[in-house]
Write an enzyme that holds these catalytic residues in place. Structure first.
Site, PDB file in Angstrom:
ATOM      1  N   LYS A   1     -17.413  -1.003  37.246  1.00 13.20           N
ATOM      2  CA  LYS A   1     -18.205  -2.515  37.310  1.00 13.20           C
ATOM      3  C   LYS A   1     -17.457  -2.400  35.695  1.00 13.20           C
ATOM      4  CE  LYS A   1     -21.461  -1.923  40.501  1.00 13.20           C
ATOM      5  NZ  LYS A   1     -21.676  -2.231  41.418  1.00 13.20           N
TER       6      LYS A   1
ATOM      7  N   ASP B   1     -24.891   9.239  39.008  1.00 15.43           N
ATOM      8  CA  ASP B   1     -24.142   7.817  39.069  1.00 15.43           C
ATOM      9  C   ASP B   1     -24.376   6.700  38.356  1.00 15.43           C
ATOM     10  OD1 ASP B   1     -23.367   5.791  42.205  1.00 15.43           O
ATOM     11  OD2 ASP B   1     -23.150   5.495  40.599  1.00 15.43           O
TER      12      ASP B   1
ATOM     13  N   TYR C   1     -27.126   4.099  46.605  1.00 16.60           N
ATOM     14  CA  TYR C   1     -26.160   4.396  46.842  1.00 16.60           C
ATOM     15  C   TYR C   1     -24.770   4.140  45.818  1.00 16.60           C
ATOM     16  CZ  TYR C   1     -22.406   1.091  48.736  1.00 16.60           C
ATOM     17  OH  TYR C   1     -20.866   1.111  49.670  1.00 16.60           O
TER      18      TYR C   1
HETATM   19  P1  KE4 Z   1     -17.328   0.471  44.467  1.00 22.24           P
HETATM   20  O1  KE4 Z   1     -17.085   1.789  46.346  1.00 22.24           O
HETATM   21  O2  KE4 Z   1     -18.254  -0.510  45.535  1.00 22.24           O
HETATM   22  O3  KE4 Z   1     -16.781  -0.262  43.292  1.00 22.24           O
HETATM   23  O4  KE4 Z   1     -18.861   1.092  43.732  1.00 22.24           O
HETATM   24  C1  KE4 Z   1     -19.578   2.272  45.045  1.00 22.24           C
HETATM   25  C2  KE4 Z   1     -21.390   2.174  43.795  1.00 22.24           C
HETATM   26  C3  KE4 Z   1     -21.331   3.222  43.833  1.00 22.24           C
HETATM   27  N1  KE4 Z   1     -22.618   3.703  42.975  1.00 22.24           N
HETATM   28  C4  KE4 Z   1     -23.478   2.728  42.453  1.00 22.24           C
HETATM   29  C5  KE4 Z   1     -24.457   2.859  42.149  1.00 22.24           C
HETATM   30  C6  KE4 Z   1     -23.236   1.291  43.358  1.00 22.24           C
HETATM   31  O5  KE4 Z   1     -24.462   0.058  43.384  1.00 22.24           O
HETATM   32  C7  KE4 Z   1     -21.794   1.063  43.780  1.00 22.24           C
HETATM   33  C8  KE4 Z   1     -21.189  -0.502  44.239  1.00 22.24           C
HETATM   34  N2  KE4 Z   1     -22.270  -1.299  43.673  1.00 22.24           N
HETATM   35  C9  KE4 Z   1     -22.709  -2.847  45.115  1.00 22.24           C
HETATM   36  C10 KE4 Z   1     -23.827  -3.854  44.973  1.00 22.24           C
HETATM   37  N3  KE4 Z   1     -24.868  -3.047  44.571  1.00 22.24           N
HETATM   38  C11 KE4 Z   1     -21.256  -3.012  45.243  1.00 22.24           C
HETATM   39  C12 KE4 Z   1     -21.341  -4.035  45.867  1.00 22.24           C
HETATM   40  C13 KE4 Z   1     -20.607  -4.457  47.667  1.00 22.24           C
HETATM   41  O6  KE4 Z   1     -20.706  -3.965  48.256  1.00 22.24           O
HETATM   42  O7  KE4 Z   1     -19.854  -5.820  47.654  1.00 22.24           O
END
Ligand code: KE4
Length: 430
Positions: A267, A239, A144
């Site tokens: 994060k 990533d 993701y």
């Molecule tokens: P954000 O747009 O949510 O800040 O980041 C996206 C992203 C990109 N790359 C990786 C490896 C990530 O894990 C994420 C976001 N992680 C999720 C949880 N697995 C965020 C939680 C959510 O979507 O509410």
């Protein structure tokens, strides 16, 4: 456990927020039941609106590495807020955070702050396409990278076929430029590079996967991936939004000593505030406007409050005595406790961890890629999730999510969590 207020508030939320939440996974749809509404967080704990407290292994999706509401972060933010919340202009602390991050990632010479991991990954893709003058992006099933159109793409019907939209609203004309293949499958990667010779702008991936459960790269896979990108003039994009400063000070790329062309971070570097970043070699990054002509912008990019939270978080990490050893030891102790209990009760369990990130899945088979996740007993996970919540432990509400340890978790937290896991195993088999 009384959840009266949470239930009432969530019903109300559902009238004005789609699904009652501002991010889908929070709705507990994967695990069932109504989510608890959190009122505050401190250290290793969450506290809901009904006064229940939870040992927290979600840690705001990996953000809260030093613990929730760390005294030093709060004090820094109070001071920062007195000077204003947002200037829409450059401020000095941006350079301090930039230098701190670049020093931790050898080979990263330049960085651009944005407000979310989605923005960072979306920009990385645009930059890679502009820099290489190629259009195709390769990703891996189950990885993701946020919700931008080019990356919300799932594997086509056959191996190495062009991607199909993973969500309505994404035109095939966009998804066809992204190919999603199986992780840890070098043959599949070689086939795609051969089939689309000279067309692949970049491979973007989670170097240790945290969005399909915890999946580690096979020995040698990262080296082969690096070599194939170099041979084909394609960029390798790590990533590390989740793994950066989470598994090690310099992320997975430093642990495995593999050179990234671009890295995305988030994060931990925002310390709980909206801040993420794209970093890479200067000769690539200088294609970004206004140094170059690849457009990217953001009203709150490098926001002074978010920068202050992130910078203080990294400074706390740096000041701690062997923080990653402590985090890893805690993960190892907890997972050993889980494994011993699961073994005693004949419950199949896979466990793994790196630094402060860990995962466990109810499967008799090691998970090496997304298709292996069909071996996971999701119903069993949901049973454990609900019982854990009732007994005061908050896990990420999906078996596809990794778990997160913080520097605030105590031995008592871990012992209590282990005892509760044992108790749930007993309930599960009775
Ligand atoms: P954000 O747009 O949510 O800040 O980041 C996206 C992203 C990109 N790359 C990786 C490896 C990530 O894990 C994420 C976001 N992680 C999720 C949880 N697995 C965020 C939680 C959510 O979507 O509410």
């Amino acid at each position: 456990m009384d959840c009266t207020k949470s239930t009432e508030l969530f019903k109300k939320a559902c009238e004005i927020l789609p699904g009652g939440v501002n991010s889908p996974v929070r709705a507990f749809n994967a695990v069932g039941g109504s989510p608890v509404i959190i009122e505050r967080a401190k250290g290793s704990r969450l506290f809901d609106v009904d006064g229940n407290s939870y040992i927290d292994y979600m840690g705001s999706w990996g953000t809260a590495l030093v613990g929730h509401a760390h005294r030093n972060v709060i004090d820094t933010l109070k001071e920062t807020l007195e000077n204003g919340l947002s200037f829409g202009a450059t401020h000095a602390k941006e350079f301090d955070l930039a230098e701190e991050i670049l020093a931790a990632f050898p080979g990263m010479e330049s960085i651009r702050f944005v407000s979310s991991g989605t923005e960072a990954c979306m920009t990385a893709v645009r930059l890679a396409r502009a820099y290489t003058k190629k259009d195709l992006i390769i990703k891996f099933d189950g990885h993701y990278h946020g919700h931008s159109d080019s990356l919300l793409v799932k594997a086509g019907s056959g191996l190495a076929t062009l991607g199909i939209p993973a969500s309505p609203g994404i035109p095939e004309a966009v998804s066809k430029y992204t190919i999603s293949i199986s992780f840890n499958d070098i043959k599949a990667l070689e086939d795609v590079f051969a089939r689309y010779k000279g067309q692949v702008a970049a491979v973007i991936f989670e170097p240790i996967v945290g969005n399909a459960g915890f999946i580690r790269p096979d020995v040698g896979f990262l080296n082969s991936l690096r070599d194939l990108c170099t041979e084909n003039g394609s960029l390798l994009i790590f990533d590390e939004v989740m793994t950066g400063f989470r598994v090690a000070w310099g992320g997975v790329q430093t642990l495995y000593n593999i050179k990234a062309d671009l890295s995305t971070l988030g994060k931990v570097i925002g310390g709980g505030m909206p801040l993420a970043a794209l970093a890479g070699r200067r000769e690539i990054m200088n294609h970004l406007a206004p140094a170059g002509n690849v457009y990217q912008a953001g009203t709150l990019s490098g926001n002074p409050v978010a920068v202050a939270a992130g910078l203080k978080t990294l400074q706390i990490l740096k000041s701690e005595e062997k923080p990653y050893e402590r985090l890893a030891n805690n993960c190892e102790w907890l997972l050993r406790s889980f494994s011993d209990s699961a073994c005693r009760y004949g419950i199949p369990l896979q466990v793994d961890f790196e630094g402060g990130m860990f995962g466990f899945s109810f499967s008799s088979k090691k998970i090496r890629n997304f298709s292996d996740t069909e071996n996971i007993d999701f119903e069993c996970f949901n049973f454990f999730f609900r019982k854990f919540l009732e007994l005061g432990v908050y896990l990420p509400p999906s078996s596809y999510e990794a778990c997160f340890m913080s520097l605030a978790h105590t031995k008592e937290d871990l012992e209590k969590t282990g005892e509760i896991f044992e108790k749930i195993c007993k309930l599960r088999v009775s």
